[in-house]
Scaffold this motif. Sequence first.
Motif, mmCIF file in Angstrom:
data_model
loop_
_atom_site.group_PDB
_atom_site.id
_atom_site.type_symbol
_atom_site.label_atom_id
_atom_site.label_comp_id
_atom_site.label_asym_id
_atom_site.label_seq_id
_atom_site.Cartn_x
_atom_site.Cartn_y
_atom_site.Cartn_z
ATOM 1 N N LEU A 161 24.935 55.392 -40.794
ATOM 2 C CA LEU A 161 24.277 54.092 -40.774
ATOM 3 C C LEU A 161 24.899 53.253 -39.667
ATOM 4 O O LEU A 161 26.120 53.067 -39.635
ATOM 5 C CB LEU A 161 24.456 53.364 -42.104
ATOM 6 C CG LEU A 161 23.802 53.970 -43.343
ATOM 7 C CD1 LEU A 161 24.192 53.163 -44.578
ATOM 8 C CD2 LEU A 161 22.291 54.002 -43.192
ATOM 9 N N THR A 162 24.081 52.754 -38.774
ATOM 10 C CA THR A 162 24.523 51.814 -37.745
ATOM 11 C C THR A 162 23.941 50.458 -38.108
ATOM 12 O O THR A 162 22.724 50.297 -38.186
ATOM 13 C CB THR A 162 24.061 52.246 -36.354
ATOM 14 O OG1 THR A 162 24.561 53.559 -36.075
ATOM 15 C CG2 THR A 162 24.564 51.285 -35.291
ATOM 16 N N LEU A 163 24.814 49.491 -38.348
ATOM 17 C CA LEU A 163 24.397 48.194 -38.868
ATOM 18 C C LEU A 163 24.827 47.069 -37.934
ATOM 19 O O LEU A 163 25.980 47.015 -37.511
ATOM 20 C CB LEU A 163 25.017 47.982 -40.253
ATOM 21 C CG LEU A 163 24.798 46.619 -40.922
ATOM 22 C CD1 LEU A 163 23.318 46.385 -41.221
ATOM 23 C CD2 LEU A 163 25.623 46.520 -42.208
ATOM 24 N N PHE A 164 23.867 46.184 -37.607
ATOM 25 C CA PHE A 164 24.147 44.975 -36.839
ATOM 26 C C PHE A 164 23.995 43.792 -37.796
ATOM 27 O O PHE A 164 22.905 43.222 -37.922
ATOM 28 C CB PHE A 164 23.184 44.852 -35.651
ATOM 29 C CG PHE A 164 23.287 45.987 -34.672
ATOM 30 C CD1 PHE A 164 24.123 45.912 -33.577
ATOM 31 C CD2 PHE A 164 22.554 47.151 -34.863
ATOM 32 C CE1 PHE A 164 24.230 46.964 -32.676
ATOM 33 C CE2 PHE A 164 22.647 48.207 -33.970
ATOM 34 C CZ PHE A 164 23.493 48.116 -32.874
ATOM 35 N N PRO A 165 25.051 43.417 -38.517
ATOM 36 C CA PRO A 165 24.928 42.407 -39.572
ATOM 37 C C PRO A 165 24.498 41.052 -39.020
ATOM 38 O O PRO A 165 24.807 40.697 -37.882
ATOM 39 C CB PRO A 165 26.350 42.333 -40.160
ATOM 40 C CG PRO A 165 27.043 43.574 -39.694
ATOM 41 C CD PRO A 165 26.441 43.897 -38.371
ATOM 42 N N ASP A 166 23.794 40.282 -39.849
ATOM 43 C CA ASP A 166 23.496 38.894 -39.515
ATOM 44 C C ASP A 166 24.034 38.004 -40.635
ATOM 45 O O ASP A 166 24.805 38.457 -41.485
ATOM 46 C CB ASP A 166 21.997 38.685 -39.277
ATOM 47 C CG ASP A 166 21.148 39.002 -40.510
ATOM 48 O OD1 ASP A 166 21.732 39.241 -41.593
ATOM 49 O OD2 ASP A 166 19.909 39.009 -40.403
ATOM 50 N N ASP A 167 23.656 36.748 -40.647
ATOM 51 C CA ASP A 167 24.192 35.805 -41.626
ATOM 52 C C ASP A 167 23.349 35.717 -42.893
ATOM 53 O O ASP A 167 23.586 34.836 -43.736
ATOM 54 C CB ASP A 167 24.307 34.412 -41.003
ATOM 55 C CG ASP A 167 25.367 34.361 -39.912
ATOM 56 O OD1 ASP A 167 26.366 35.097 -40.023
ATOM 57 O OD2 ASP A 167 25.181 33.594 -38.937
#
Length: 558
Positions: free
Chosen positions: A526-532
């Motif tokens: 899993l490649t995750l680009f977290p946000d708020d």
Amino acid sequence: MTVIPDAAKKVPMMFRAQINGRCQIQRLVPGADEQDAIRWADEWVDKAYPNLPELSSEVQTRTYTLTWRFITNSGQDEGVIRPVIGARGWPFYPGSSMKGIFRRACTKEQAELYCGKTLPGGEVEPGILRFHGGYPTDTAWTENLVDIVHPQQNWQVKNGNKESGAFIQISLYKPELRFGISSNAKDVDWQTVWSIWEKALSTGIGCRVCAGYGQPQHHTGNIIYQGRIKGQGQAAKLIDGTGEFRANVFRAALRGHALRIFGGLTNADMADRIVNNLFGSVQGKGNIGLLGMSFRDSRLEIDTFGRGSYAQPTYNVEGELVWLLASQLANSQQEDVLKKLVADLTRFAMLLGGFGKSWRRADHRLFYEEYYEEGYKPLIGCHWQWLGERSLIRDVQVRKLEQVGEFIDKVQQTAQDWMQLQGITPNPAQTTSWREAWHPQNVQVWGRQASEREDSEAIFWLHGPYQEAISRLQPEGSIYRSSITGQMGQIGRLWHRMYPLVRLVKDPKNPNKPIPKITPGYLELLTLFPDDSPESKQFVQFLNSQQNRPKGFEKLWP
């Protein structure tokens, strides 16, 4: 005097002005009964002579097949890319263009002998060769002429803003071309002449050669990377509804990943400049990039998946991906690092995603078969893997979970080495604000080992909760239809990949030589680009809480 009603509408499209209401080949009109480009191409093919224009018996000819589409821009219609049309209505590659790339492949002495030179007084002394251009060898050129271009860079990597809609160009699909050269001189060394031409042809002919257009089946001398791969997924749908596997998906993927990597090492302007130098650009005055690309398919099947409105053309393809050096470098050190960079970016794309439509998702046909048993569903995902012993040994850089982070660090280091050779100092403290910039504060990579295809965990989280609600104990956790998974018209922030697990074992016949062994297992990544968003924060918290549990994901990078 006889008046012809609607006379203007009876003029063939080829002879109309490229303006609204008359003819606009490049414009794709959603929902139109007939596109101008379709009618333009049909009228052209209908009136072209059925037989190939014949060259004089004094002309030496050789025939070459191109791997994919071939574009020549006639420049005769503003804003439209369509072929040069020659004798009998056949498309052709002009002799002047042929001479131009031939000359660039010559030494100084060869160029003056074969192509001519300018004398001190300004008089031009012609060379001994005459270039007659190239024509298709048969009428197969009349098929699949209408081609679609759809810019995706900003939408995929940066800010979610689409650069423009799709537009149309006219190009030839996998043509076989016969090229002609003649000379009035005696004792011409034709073996040398054709070897120079093949060297020139290896750089690609026509337009957009860096994206795979106009590339020959065989290349000489300028290959910097090659590897065999196979994949399946959603084929591009052309205007007539038929499917096509489009080789430029590989260039699009590597360009996008290069933007992500460099976008995490420097500011936006500098990252764009580095990537434009590598892959070429039309920004400003435009530039020719250092890299060209070719894909030679050895097996290609176009089929259809789904029913009714969900019917989607699909591809199943095997072939060799080749990256080419299109321009000269300052020194051998730059070439060595560029080779490493291209190899690393290709392996990065294979490890964490795929190529083409829906590349951020694993192919649901392989890893979530029940999804399609519930009724009419759109096709989701793709699946790619290395092919052949050489690539399974050399290109598979990750064979266990703990190697994922090491490999990502290696890719970043190679990118920094390239920057420094260009006189650019990496500065991860001042990076881009792009959604998918590859920076430790912007992206996380999680993984687990799956024993078989049916052992995927995360694929179910794309369609339902990852955590069931338990009354008074825990709330339901879900990323379904959130900013993390995305939805129609929105790019998500999560990549899901099932990377085939390949082991190295000893060869019984030669204990010093390892041989690859394909296993039934996968690395689920899993490649995750977290946000708020609350969904993002809860999901990261969930992943952290599961790290030491059975089937839990481990944080692999950073």
